[in-house]
Design a protein around this motif. Structure first.
Motif, PDB file in Angstrom:
ATOM      1  N   LEU A  45      56.362   5.691 -60.665  1.00 37.25           N
ATOM      2  CA  LEU A  45      55.458   6.831 -60.544  1.00 37.25           C
ATOM      3  C   LEU A  45      54.985   7.099 -59.113  1.00 37.25           C
ATOM      4  O   LEU A  45      54.935   8.261 -58.703  1.00 37.25           O
ATOM      5  CB  LEU A  45      54.271   6.656 -61.500  1.00 37.25           C
ATOM      6  N   PRO A  46      54.647   6.079 -58.297  1.00 41.00           N
ATOM      7  CA  PRO A  46      54.203   6.384 -56.928  1.00 41.00           C
ATOM      8  C   PRO A  46      55.266   7.062 -56.065  1.00 41.00           C
ATOM      9  O   PRO A  46      54.940   7.887 -55.212  1.00 41.00           O
ATOM     10  CB  PRO A  46      53.831   5.015 -56.347  1.00 41.00           C
ATOM     11  N   THR A  47      56.544   6.727 -56.260  1.00 42.38           N
ATOM     12  CA  THR A  47      57.585   7.298 -55.399  1.00 42.38           C
ATOM     13  C   THR A  47      58.455   8.323 -56.101  1.00 42.38           C
ATOM     14  O   THR A  47      59.131   9.108 -55.442  1.00 42.38           O
ATOM     15  CB  THR A  47      58.514   6.182 -54.865  1.00 42.38           C
ATOM     16  N   GLY A  48      58.503   8.294 -57.430  1.00 41.02           N
ATOM     17  CA  GLY A  48      59.361   9.217 -58.164  1.00 41.02           C
ATOM     18  C   GLY A  48      60.792   8.739 -58.316  1.00 41.02           C
ATOM     19  O   GLY A  48      61.636   9.460 -58.827  1.00 41.02           O
ATOM     20  N   LEU A  49      61.093   7.502 -57.868  1.00 39.75           N
ATOM     21  CA  LEU A  49      62.446   6.956 -58.015  1.00 39.75           C
ATOM     22  C   LEU A  49      62.743   6.673 -59.482  1.00 39.75           C
ATOM     23  O   LEU A  49      61.875   6.211 -60.224  1.00 39.75           O
ATOM     24  CB  LEU A  49      62.579   5.644 -57.241  1.00 39.75           C
ATOM     25  N   THR A  50      63.971   6.947 -59.894  1.00 44.04           N
ATOM     26  CA  THR A  50      64.393   6.691 -61.262  1.00 44.04           C
ATOM     27  C   THR A  50      65.610   5.777 -61.252  1.00 44.04           C
ATOM     28  O   THR A  50      66.528   5.968 -60.458  1.00 44.04           O
ATOM     29  CB  THR A  50      64.754   8.009 -61.973  1.00 44.04           C
ATOM     30  N   VAL A  51      65.591   4.782 -62.159  1.00 41.16           N
ATOM     31  CA  VAL A  51      66.685   3.832 -62.290  1.00 41.16           C
ATOM     32  C   VAL A  51      67.033   3.730 -63.771  1.00 41.16           C
ATOM     33  O   VAL A  51      66.138   3.659 -64.614  1.00 41.16           O
ATOM     34  CB  VAL A  51      66.278   2.441 -61.757  1.00 41.16           C
ATOM     35  N   THR A  52      68.328   3.754 -64.076  1.00 39.69           N
ATOM     36  CA  THR A  52      68.792   3.644 -65.452  1.00 39.69           C
ATOM     37  C   THR A  52      69.740   2.470 -65.566  1.00 39.69           C
ATOM     38  O   THR A  52      70.566   2.245 -64.682  1.00 39.69           O
ATOM     39  CB  THR A  52      69.525   4.934 -65.875  1.00 39.69           C
ATOM     40  N   CYS A  53      69.634   1.729 -66.675  1.00 37.95           N
ATOM     41  CA  CYS A  53      70.557   0.622 -66.929  1.00 37.95           C
ATOM     42  C   CYS A  53      70.923   0.622 -68.395  1.00 37.95           C
ATOM     43  O   CYS A  53      70.057   0.676 -69.260  1.00 37.95           O
ATOM     44  CB  CYS A  53      69.933  -0.710 -66.537  1.00 37.95           C
ATOM     45  N   ARG A  54      72.231   0.550 -68.666  1.00 42.17           N
ATOM     46  CA  ARG A  54      72.717   0.511 -70.042  1.00 42.17           C
ATOM     47  C   ARG A  54      73.918  -0.416 -70.170  1.00 42.17           C
ATOM     48  O   ARG A  54      74.740  -0.279 -71.050  1.00 42.17           O
ATOM     49  CB  ARG A  54      73.079   1.902 -70.518  1.00 42.17           C
ATOM     50  N   ALA A  55      73.994  -1.395 -69.271  1.00 48.17           N
ATOM     51  CA  ALA A  55      75.172  -2.255 -69.203  1.00 48.17           C
ATOM     52  C   ALA A  55      75.199  -3.311 -70.303  1.00 48.17           C
ATOM     53  O   ALA A  55      76.269  -3.680 -70.773  1.00 48.17           O
ATOM     54  CB  ALA A  55      75.241  -2.934 -67.840  1.00 48.17           C
ATOM     55  N   GLN A  56      74.031  -3.823 -70.706  1.00 44.20           N
ATOM     56  CA  GLN A  56      73.971  -4.918 -71.668  1.00 44.20           C
ATOM     57  C   GLN A  56      73.669  -4.399 -73.062  1.00 44.20           C
ATOM     58  O   GLN A  56      73.195  -3.284 -73.235  1.00 44.20           O
ATOM     59  CB  GLN A  56      72.886  -5.916 -71.250  1.00 44.20           C
ATOM     60  N   ARG A  57      73.901  -5.250 -74.065  1.00 41.32           N
ATOM     61  CA  ARG A  57      73.548  -4.886 -75.438  1.00 41.32           C
ATOM     62  C   ARG A  57      72.069  -5.115 -75.702  1.00 41.32           C
ATOM     63  O   ARG A  57      71.516  -4.584 -76.657  1.00 41.32           O
ATOM     64  CB  ARG A  57      74.368  -5.717 -76.415  1.00 41.32           C
ATOM     65  N   SER A  58      71.425  -5.894 -74.846  1.00 39.64           N
ATOM     66  CA  SER A  58      70.023  -6.247 -75.037  1.00 39.64           C
ATOM     67  C   SER A  58      69.131  -5.334 -74.199  1.00 39.64           C
ATOM     68  O   SER A  58      69.356  -5.148 -73.004  1.00 39.64           O
ATOM     69  CB  SER A  58      69.813  -7.704 -74.622  1.00 39.64           C
TER      70      SER A  58
END
Length: 119
Positions: A45-58
């Motif tokens: 929220l302070p910087t607006g950076l977004t990161v997505t991860c969907r590599a694992q089943r967990s």
């Protein structure tokens, strides 16, 4: 960005600064991926950076990986920018080497041709 970004030491503190979304990962992976919300998206929220991860089943492992990626992005964002590049020209010797190599390659290609009809 020249200002320093305050990166929390613990994962819990960093997660406190983020908006966490979970969703279905989609793509290849079979039936398990179609029924579980294992993908994680973190928005700092302070910087607006977004990161997505969907590599694992967990979902837990995806969240940990997303936090690691977010830390790397924040560190990179807080570093000073590199100095501007200065344009350089190739030296005379480098130009001569390049032209000599082109001439040698041209001779080799000419030798590969079939003989002409008047030879």
């Amino acid at each position: 960005m020249t200002e320093s970004i305050d990166i929390p030491e613990t994962d819990d503190a960093l997660l406190g600064e983020c908006e966490v979304q979970t969703f279905r990962a989609g793509g290849p992976g079979g039936q398990h991926q179609n029924v579980t919300d294992s993908a994680v998206r973190l928005k700092h929220l302070p910087t607006g950076l977004t990161v997505t991860c969907r590599a694992q089943r967990s979902q837990y492992l995806n969240k940990m990986d997303a936090l690691r990626r977010l830390r790397l992005k924040l560190k990179k964002l807080s570093e000073p920018p590199p100095p501007p590049r200065r344009a350089t020209r190739p030296s005379r010797a480098a130009k001569e080497r390049r032209l000599a190599e082109k001439a040698r390659r041209g001779v080799a290609k000419r030798l590969r041709r079939p003989p002409s009809a008047d030879d």
